[in-house]
Design a protein around this motif. Structure first.
Motif, PDB file in Angstrom:
ATOM      1  N   GLY A  85      -2.549 -28.665 -48.734  1.00  0.00           N
ATOM      2  CA  GLY A  85      -2.945 -27.754 -48.393  1.00  0.00           C
ATOM      3  C   GLY A  85      -3.675 -26.210 -49.810  1.00  0.00           C
ATOM      4  N   HIS A  86      -3.670 -25.218 -49.386  1.00  0.00           N
ATOM      5  CA  HIS A  86      -3.626 -24.590 -51.076  1.00  0.00           C
ATOM      6  C   HIS A  86      -2.315 -23.071 -51.016  1.00  0.00           C
ATOM      7  N   TYR A  87      -2.554 -22.835 -51.857  1.00  0.00           N
ATOM      8  CA  TYR A  87      -1.949 -21.858 -51.546  1.00  0.00           C
ATOM      9  C   TYR A  87      -1.702 -20.514 -51.991  1.00  0.00           C
ATOM     10  N   CYS A 124      -2.581 -16.968 -42.323  1.00  0.00           N
ATOM     11  CA  CYS A 124      -3.312 -17.927 -41.324  1.00  0.00           C
ATOM     12  C   CYS A 124      -4.029 -18.762 -42.304  1.00  0.00           C
ATOM     13  N   ASP A 125      -4.446 -18.539 -43.762  1.00  0.00           N
ATOM     14  CA  ASP A 125      -5.388 -19.332 -44.634  1.00  0.00           C
ATOM     15  C   ASP A 125      -4.693 -19.167 -45.826  1.00  0.00           C
ATOM     16  N   ASP A 126      -4.642 -19.793 -46.331  1.00  0.00           N
ATOM     17  CA  ASP A 126      -3.694 -21.240 -46.161  1.00  0.00           C
ATOM     18  C   ASP A 126      -2.327 -21.267 -46.008  1.00  0.00           C
ATOM     19  N   LYS A 127      -1.447 -20.576 -46.195  1.00  0.00           N
ATOM     20  CA  LYS A 127      -0.342 -20.298 -46.527  1.00  0.00           C
ATOM     21  C   LYS A 127       0.823 -21.159 -45.158  1.00  0.00           C
ATOM     22  N   GLU A 157      -6.717 -23.193 -56.112  1.00  0.00           N
ATOM     23  CA  GLU A 157      -7.779 -22.425 -56.234  1.00  0.00           C
ATOM     24  C   GLU A 157      -9.039 -23.055 -55.504  1.00  0.00           C
ATOM     25  N   GLU A 158      -8.167 -23.527 -53.879  1.00  0.00           N
ATOM     26  CA  GLU A 158      -9.873 -23.436 -52.868  1.00  0.00           C
ATOM     27  C   GLU A 158     -10.411 -22.567 -52.828  1.00  0.00           C
ATOM     28  N   GLU A 159      -9.755 -21.069 -52.858  1.00  0.00           N
ATOM     29  CA  GLU A 159     -10.373 -20.184 -52.672  1.00  0.00           C
ATOM     30  C   GLU A 159     -11.838 -20.067 -53.134  1.00  0.00           C
ATOM     31  N   VAL A 160     -11.467 -20.388 -54.677  1.00  0.00           N
ATOM     32  CA  VAL A 160     -12.384 -19.667 -56.174  1.00  0.00           C
ATOM     33  C   VAL A 160     -12.734 -22.092 -56.046  1.00  0.00           C
ATOM     34  N   SER A 184      -4.086 -28.586 -42.985  1.00  0.00           N
ATOM     35  CA  SER A 184      -3.990 -27.661 -42.078  1.00  0.00           C
ATOM     36  C   SER A 184      -4.935 -26.691 -42.066  1.00  0.00           C
ATOM     37  N   ASP A 185      -5.805 -26.356 -42.450  1.00  0.00           N
ATOM     38  CA  ASP A 185      -6.592 -25.285 -43.505  1.00  0.00           C
ATOM     39  C   ASP A 185      -8.134 -25.110 -41.930  1.00  0.00           C
ATOM     40  N   THR A 186      -7.913 -25.187 -41.327  1.00  0.00           N
ATOM     41  CA  THR A 186      -9.135 -24.651 -39.675  1.00  0.00           C
ATOM     42  C   THR A 186      -8.193 -24.216 -39.059  1.00  0.00           C
TER      43      THR A 186
HETATM   44 MN    MN Z   1      -8.056 -22.798 -46.191  1.00  0.00          MN
END
Ligand code: MN
Ligand code: BES
Ligand code: MN
Length: 463
Positions: A85-87, A124-127, A157-160, A184-186
């Motif tokens: 997941g990503h924080y 929701c995305d993604d915390k 760093e998922e969003e970048v 769970s990121d969809t």
């Molecule tokens: Mn995400």
């Protein structure tokens, strides 16, 4: 899974309060002004994993933001699930369109969420979706029902573009070894139409710069006699689609996976309400590639979209000027078999070739990644399907998504692992937009469903 509903009912308020605390930290990875907050979030995630019952949790330093890695290994003979997941979160801009502060979470009722939704950037995305896994682990550990080994890898760093995670995965193959990756990121179709995401699109992101004269010019003195970079850029961009809304870049469709009639017919069975779709977006009509439905256009077909365009004078009032430069940011969503590096190169070659004399064009590639398709003839998919059936009372619909999580194809390449995408968000939850939110019901339903995946996957593996 005994007493899961009881556990959730008893702990609901705490589950919400803890998530709200996490959402208060503005972990915007794209903006260095927030770097301390991103780091603080990594430590908050570590604490949460420690409290939930992981045996060890480490903050793994990278050249960018750290990766939080935790594990609870109960028996080497049992299967291992790796949760990713990503924080980090998207920037909250534009701020003035939020109805409340993006980092002061509030719970409000909406049409889709009669039981309330948490409004905050990252809800929701993604915390919110990542934290469901932390609470699901807590339930299994505290009630002594954890059926298998579990590893957590939560990045910042998922969003970048996840560039440092790629290196981390390549260097830590053994540590990350697993039987299945769970993310769970969809999203899912609707609260009464559970679905499992079976595909993600790839991505190529580029920036273009068009340069005309060596300085901004008076639009009366020079207008009509020199190329205006903004006019030219607009023309060039318009030429990237033909009258059927096909992309005109030579070779762009060469490797696109064409679905069979039967596969398209299967896809068309997924419930979709076109009128509701248009109404939610306040548009009179949908728009896209001829010959494909809306659901096909946004999942199995590649796209090219301008994400931002600028140049010249955009301040208050009027300024008569021909700008020296014009810019645009362009994303291309890709489908299976299209290679993002190849597509980036095709774009660059084509875009440079269509520039008229009188301007120069520079194309700068940003990040990108491959698409992914989850096979549905596996134990893992069956386990996920059975988990949804147990908690939703209905079989989930397999559904390909239009979004991208580039790291998923890398997991397959580096770790040889397949991924199950159990998303609990709705398209209307406004991820990346102002007023992002996550349904309270969805949050708790995720916490309830995840332990069943652990149970059924372990049982099926054992057969
Ligand atoms: Mn995400
Ligand atoms: N969680 C999203 C991706 C997503 C959302 C996939 C909904 C399917 C359904 C992820 O955080 C994201 O925003 N990805 C980016 C790509 C990334 C390289 C910045 C995207 O899809 O634009
Ligand atoms: Mn995102």
């Amino acid at each position: 899974m005994q007493n899961i509903q009881k556990y959730i009912t008893e702990n609901k308020q705490r589950f919400l309060d803890e998530l709200i605390e996490l959402l208060k930290i503005p972990s915007v990875s794209a903006d260095s002004a927030f770097s301390q907050d991103v780091l603080d979030t990594a430590y908050a995630v570590k604490t949460a994993l420690d409290n939930a019952g992981c045996d060890t949790v480490e903050i793994c330093e990278t050249d960018g933001y750290p990766i939080v890695y935790g594990e609870k290994l109960i028996d080497p003979k049992l299967p291992t699930i790796l949760v990713y997941g990503h924080y980090d979160v998207q920037p909250p801009d534009p701020m003035d369109l939020w109805n409340s502060n993006p980092f002061k979470p509030v719970i409000e009722v909406t049409e889709q969420h009669p039981e309330g939704a948490i409004f905050a950037r990252g809800a929701c995305d993604d915390k919110g979706q990542m934290y469901m896994h932390v609470k699901a682990l807590e339930f299994m550990v505290k009630t002594d029902q954890l059926p298998c080994n579990v590893k957590f890898m939560i990045e910042g760093e998922e969003e970048v573009g996840s560039s440092n995670l790629s290196l981390f995965v390549a260097k830590n193959r053994e540590k990350l070894a697993n039987d299945i990756i769970l993310i769970s990121d969809t999203g899912m179709i609707a609260n009464d139409v559970p679905s499992i995401t079976t595909g993600l699109r790839g991505l190529s992101y580029v920036e273009v710069e068009v340069t005309g004269p060596n300085r901004d010019l008076h639009s009366g003195l020079y207008g009509g006699a020199v190329a205006n970079p903004i006019n030219i850029l607009a023309k060039m961009i318009a030429s990237l689609h033909d009258g059927n809304n096909h992309i005109t870049i030579p070779g762009f469709y060469e490797k696109v996976e064409e679905l069979s009639k039967a596969e398209r017919a299967e896809m068309a069975k997924a419930p979709f309400n076109l009128e509701g779709y248009k109404k939610a977006l306040n548009i009179a009509s949908v728009y896209g590639e001829n010959g494909y439905t809306t659901n096909e256009r946004n999942s199995i077909r590649p796209t090219l979209d301008v994400n931002g365009i600028w140049g010249g004078y955009t301040g208050e009032g009027a300024k008569t000027v021909i700008p020296s430069k014009a810019y645009a940011k362009i994303s291309m969503r890709l489908v299976p078999h299209q290679d993002w590096k190849e597509i980036t190169q095709l774009f660059k070659t084509h875009f440079e070739s269509i520039a008229p004399d009188g301007v120069t064009v520079k194309v700068t590639p940003h990040h990108g990644g491959q698409g992914y398709v989850t096979p549905i003839d596996t134990f893992a998919f069956q386990a996920a399907s059975k988990a949804y059936e147990t908690t939703f009372g209905k079989k989930p619909v397999p559904q390909r998504s239009g979004g991208s999580i580039p790291i998923v194809s890398l997991f397959e390449k580096e770790l040889g692992s397949k991924t199950i995408l159990m998303g609990f968000g709705l398209d209307s939850d406004a991820i990346h937009s102002p007023n992002e939110h996550f349904g309270v019901w969805n949050y708790l339903k995720g916490i309830e469903t995840i332990p069943y995946f652990y149970k059924f996957f372990t049982e099926m593996k054992g057969i």
